[in-house]
Design a protein around this motif. Structure first.
Motif, short mmCIF file in Angstrom:
data_model
loop_
_atom_site.label_atom_id
_atom_site.label_comp_id
_atom_site.label_asym_id
_atom_site.label_seq_id
_atom_site.Cartn_x
_atom_site.Cartn_y
_atom_site.Cartn_z
N HIS A 59 0.85 -1.18 0.00
CA HIS A 59 0.00 0.00 0.00
C HIS A 59 0.89 1.23 0.00
O HIS A 59 1.97 1.23 0.60
N THR A 60 0.43 2.31 -0.64
CA THR A 60 1.24 3.51 -0.78
C THR A 60 1.70 4.05 0.57
O THR A 60 2.82 4.53 0.71
N TYR A 61 0.84 3.98 1.59
CA TYR A 61 1.24 4.57 2.87
C TYR A 61 2.34 3.79 3.56
O TYR A 61 2.89 4.24 4.57
N ASP A 62 2.72 2.63 3.01
CA ASP A 62 3.87 1.89 3.54
C ASP A 62 5.17 2.69 3.40
O ASP A 62 6.18 2.35 4.03
N VAL A 63 5.13 3.73 2.59
CA VAL A 63 6.33 4.55 2.42
C VAL A 63 6.67 5.30 3.71
O VAL A 63 7.84 5.66 3.94
N TYR A 64 5.69 5.54 4.57
CA TYR A 64 5.93 6.27 5.83
C TYR A 64 6.97 5.55 6.70
O TYR A 64 8.04 6.11 7.00
N PRO A 65 6.70 4.30 7.15
CA PRO A 65 7.71 3.64 8.00
C PRO A 65 8.98 3.30 7.22
O PRO A 65 10.07 3.21 7.83
N THR A 66 8.88 3.15 5.91
CA THR A 66 10.06 2.86 5.10
C THR A 66 11.05 4.01 5.17
O THR A 66 12.26 3.81 5.38
N LEU A 67 10.56 5.23 4.99
CA LEU A 67 11.44 6.40 5.06
C LEU A 67 12.00 6.58 6.46
O LEU A 67 13.15 7.00 6.63
N CYS A 68 11.19 6.26 7.46
CA CYS A 68 11.70 6.34 8.84
C CYS A 68 12.91 5.43 9.01
O CYS A 68 13.96 5.85 9.53
N GLU A 69 12.80 4.18 8.55
CA GLU A 69 13.90 3.24 8.71
C GLU A 69 15.12 3.63 7.89
O GLU A 69 16.26 3.52 8.36
N LEU A 70 14.90 4.10 6.68
CA LEU A 70 16.02 4.50 5.83
C LEU A 70 16.76 5.70 6.42
O LEU A 70 17.97 5.85 6.22
N ALA A 71 16.04 6.57 7.14
CA ALA A 71 16.65 7.75 7.73
C ALA A 71 17.07 7.53 9.18
O ALA A 71 17.62 8.43 9.81
N GLY A 72 16.83 6.33 9.71
CA GLY A 72 17.20 6.05 11.08
C GLY A 72 16.32 6.72 12.12
O GLY A 72 16.78 7.02 13.23
N LEU A 73 15.06 6.96 11.78
CA LEU A 73 14.13 7.59 12.71
C LEU A 73 13.18 6.55 13.29
O LEU A 73 12.83 5.57 12.63
N GLU A 74 12.77 6.77 14.51
CA GLU A 74 11.86 5.84 15.17
C GLU A 74 10.47 5.94 14.55
O GLU A 74 9.94 7.04 14.36
N ILE A 75 9.87 4.81 14.24
CA ILE A 75 8.52 4.79 13.65
C ILE A 75 7.50 5.04 14.77
O ILE A 75 7.51 4.33 15.77
N PRO A 76 6.64 6.04 14.61
CA PRO A 76 5.65 6.30 15.66
C PRO A 76 4.74 5.08 15.88
O PRO A 76 4.42 4.35 14.95
N ALA A 77 4.34 4.89 17.12
CA ALA A 77 3.49 3.75 17.46
C ALA A 77 2.14 3.82 16.78
O ALA A 77 1.47 2.80 16.58
N SER A 78 1.72 5.02 16.38
CA SER A 78 0.40 5.19 15.75
C SER A 78 0.36 4.74 14.30
O SER A 78 -0.71 4.65 13.70
N ALA A 79 1.51 4.46 13.71
CA ALA A 79 1.55 4.07 12.30
C ALA A 79 1.05 2.64 12.12
O ALA A 79 1.45 1.74 12.85
N ASP A 80 0.17 2.44 11.15
CA ASP A 80 -0.36 1.11 10.84
C ASP A 80 0.38 0.47 9.67
O ASP A 80 0.29 -0.74 9.46
N ALA A 81 1.07 1.27 8.88
CA ALA A 81 1.69 0.80 7.64
C ALA A 81 2.87 -0.14 7.94
O ALA A 81 3.37 -0.21 9.07
N LYS A 82 3.30 -0.85 6.90
CA LYS A 82 4.39 -1.82 7.02
C LYS A 82 5.59 -1.34 6.21
O LYS A 82 5.45 -0.97 5.04
N SER A 83 6.76 -1.39 6.81
CA SER A 83 7.97 -0.96 6.11
C SER A 83 8.26 -1.84 4.90
O SER A 83 8.10 -3.06 4.93
N LEU A 84 8.72 -1.19 3.85
CA LEU A 84 9.09 -1.88 2.62
C LEU A 84 10.55 -2.32 2.62
O LEU A 84 10.99 -3.01 1.69
N LEU A 85 11.28 -1.95 3.67
CA LEU A 85 12.72 -2.26 3.70
C LEU A 85 13.00 -3.76 3.63
O LEU A 85 13.89 -4.17 2.87
#
Length: 450
Positions: free
Chosen positions: A330-356
Motif C-alpha cells: 500500500h502507498t502509505y507503507d512509504v511512511y515507515p520505510t522512510l523512517c527506517e532509511l533515515a534512522g528515525l523511530e517509527i511512531p506507534a500510531s503508524a499502521d503501515a508496514k515498512s518496505l525495507l
C-alpha cells in the motif's frame, strides 16, 4: 556535513501505475521515471486504500502523511462531513513533522488537499503551495510560507507559470540553496496529470489522438450502476464513450505525464549539480490512478486496477538498484520505510508496514491481501491472483452485486467470474476476508451479511 539522508518526495495527481514506460506502457514517454526505476526499486503491485470521499486524493494523501489506515488517518468518517474527512487526525505525527522534529529542513510546494493546520505542523518552509483539489494549470492560486500557520485564502496569488513548472521550479530553487550541512525533507506535490488535461505548448501536440491505442477494456459505458456514475469526473465526456473522444483524452493525459516527467528530470539534475544525489532518497508515487476510458469510465471513483494501482519508486542510499518488487504493498507503507532509511523511530500510531525487508530480500511479502474502499458503495480485496469488488446500493443509485476477477489470466478485468461455480470457493474466501477486514478496521459501513 549531515550524516542522515535527504528525502525528495514527489507525488503526482491521477497517475496510474500502468502509464509509465518502465511499468509496461509502450506509448507514453517517461524517460526520467524509467531511469528512476532502473536506478532504484519499483513496487509493481502497489495500491492506495481509497477513502470515504469522492475526492479520492484527500483520504489517500491522509494515509501517506499519517502512516495510518484509511479509517484512522482523518478526524472523522462521517460521509456527509467534508471538513472531518479532509482534516488529518492531530493525534498522529505527520510524515513531514517527524522529519522536522528530527532536525530536518522541511519544505513543501504544490498541492495540499488536507487541512492547513497539518501543513503548518509539517513544514518549516514553503513556496507556491496550492490548498485545494483542482484548478486551471495556467492560473493556480498559491501562497508561500506563513509563519502564523493560518494559510488564509486572503494570502493567495495567481501563479505565473504552468502548474508543473510552478511547483517543480520552486523545488529546484530549494535544492540549489542546500549546502549539505543539514538534511532536508522536500515534498513536491504536482497537480498533473489531473484534469483539466491541458498540456503546455511544448507537449500539447506531441501525442496525436488518432495514434493512441485503445485499452483492451475500453467500453462505451460501464455495464451496471457502480454507485458513482454521475460524479463530475464521469461528465468530462459524453455517454456512451466513443473511441475518438477516448483517444483524445488519452493523448492529453500522456502529454501531462510526459511534461511532468521532463520537470522531474530537471529536479534530479539539480540534485546532481549540487552534489546531493548520493545522499538523497527519491520517492515517486501518486495519490490514485485514473480510468480514461477503461470499463467505460473516466475518473478514479472505482476500484478497478487502473484506478487503485499507483506507481511507487524509491532510489537512493539503502535502496537496491533495478529491483522490481511484485509483493502486495500500500502507498502509505512509504511512511515507515522512510523512517527506517533515515534512522528515525517509527511512531506507534503508524499502521503501515515498512518496505525495507522487501527491498533487502529478507522477506518475499509483508501482506497477504490488499484492501481499498470507495465511499459507502464499493469495497475491494485482492491477493494478487484473485480480486473481489463488492458493490452496495445507495437509495436509487448503485447495485448490490459482486465482481470476481482472476488477475493472473485476466489483468484487464474483463471476465467477471462471480457467478462461476468453479470459482465459488475463491469468491467465498475473499468475501470472508473482506468482511473480517472491515470489522477489524472499523469500517463505518461494515455489514456482517455475506
Amino acid at each position: 556535513m549531515s550524516t542522515r539522508p535527504n528525502v525528495l518526495f514527489l507525488i503526482a495527481d491521477d497517475h496510474r501505475a500502468s502509464a509509465i514506460g518502465a511499468y509496461g506502457d509502450p506509448t507514453v514517454r517517461t524517460p526520467t521515471l524509467d531511469q528512476l526505476c532502473a536506478d532504484g526499486a519499483s513496487f509493481r503491485r502497489n495500491c492506495h486504500m481509497g477513502g470515504l470521499s469522492g475526492a479520492v486524493c484527500v483520504p489517500t494523501r491522509a494515509c501517506i502523511h499519517t502512516g495510518a489506515h484509511v479509517f484512522r488517518a482523518s478526524v472523522g468518517n462521517d460521509l456527509n462531513d467534508r471538513e472531518t474527512l479532509n482534516t488529518l487526525d492531530p493525534g498522529h505525527t505527520y510524515l513531514g513533522e517527524l522529519f522536522r522534529q528530527n532536525g530536518y529542513a522541511t519544505f513543501a510546494t504544490g498541492k495540499w488537499h488536507n487541512d492547513a493546520a497539518s501543513f503548518a505542523r509539517s513544514f518549516g518552509e514553503a513556496e507556491n503551495v496550492f490548498f485545494g483539489g483542482m484548478d486551471s494549470h495556467f492560473a493556480v492560486p498559491v501562497q508561500d510560507f506563513d509563519p502564523t500557520g493560518a494559510y488564509d485564502k486572503s494570502r493567495q496569488r495567481i501563479g505565473d507559470q504552468f502548474s508543473t513548472d510552478l511547483f517543480g521550479d520552486a523545488a529546484i530553487r530549494f535544492i540549489e540553496r542546500q549546502d549539505g550541512s543539514r538534511p532536508f525533507f522536500l515534498y513536491c506535490a504536482f497537480t498533473a496529470p489531473h484534469d483539466p488535461r491541458t498540456p503546455p505548448q511544448d507537449w500539447a501536440g506531441v501525442y496525436r489522438p488518432d495514434a493512441m491505442p485503445l485499452p483492451a477494456n475500453f467500453a462505451g459505458i460501464h455495464p451496471f450502476d457502480n454507485g458513482e456514475m454521475w460524479v463530475r469526473d464521469e461528465k468530462l465526456a459524453e455517454f456512451p464513450r466513443t473511441a475518438e473522444d477516448t483517444r483524445r483524452h488519452i493523448a492529453e493525459y500522456y502529454g501531462m505525464i510526459s511534461d511532468m516527467d521532463e520537470k522531474i528530470g530537471e529536479m534530479l539534475a539539480a540534485l546532481a549539480s549540487n552534489g546531493l544525489v548520493e545522499d538523497t532518497i527519491v520517492v515517486y508515487t501518486a495519490d490514485h490512478g485514473l480510468s480514461v476510458g477503461q470499463h467505460g469510465l473516466l475518473g478514479k471513483q472505482n476500484l478497478y486496477d487502473h484506478s487503485v494501482r499507483v506507481p511507487l519508486v524509491l532510489r537512493g542510499p539503502g535502496v537496491p538498484e533495478g529491483k522490481q518488487i511484485e509483493a502486495l504493498t500500500h502507498t502509505y507503507d512509504v511512511y515507515p520505510t522512510l523512517c527506517e532509511l533515515a534512522g528515525l523511530e517509527i511512531p506507534a500510531s503508524a499502521d503501515a508496514k515498512s518496505l525495507l525487508p522487501l527491498m533487502e530480500g529478507t522477506v518475499t511479502d509483508t501482506r497477504q491481501y490488499l484492501h481499498s474502499v470507495y465511499k459507502h458503495v464499493q469495497r475491494m480485496t485482492q491477493d494478487g491472483e484473485w480480486k473481489l469488488i463488492s458493490y452496495r446500493r445507495d437509495g436509487d443509485q448503485g447495485s448490490d452485486r459482486t465482481q470476481l476477477f482472476h488477475l493472473t489470466s485476466d489483468p484487464w478485468e474483463l471476465n467477471d467470474r462471480s457467478e462461476d461455480a468453479g470459482a465459488e470457493a475463491e469468491r467465498k474466501r475473499l468475501e470472508n476476508e473482506l468482511a473480517q477486514w472491515q470489522e477489524e478496521m472499523g469500517d463505518p459501513v461494515f455489514s456482517t451479511e455475506a
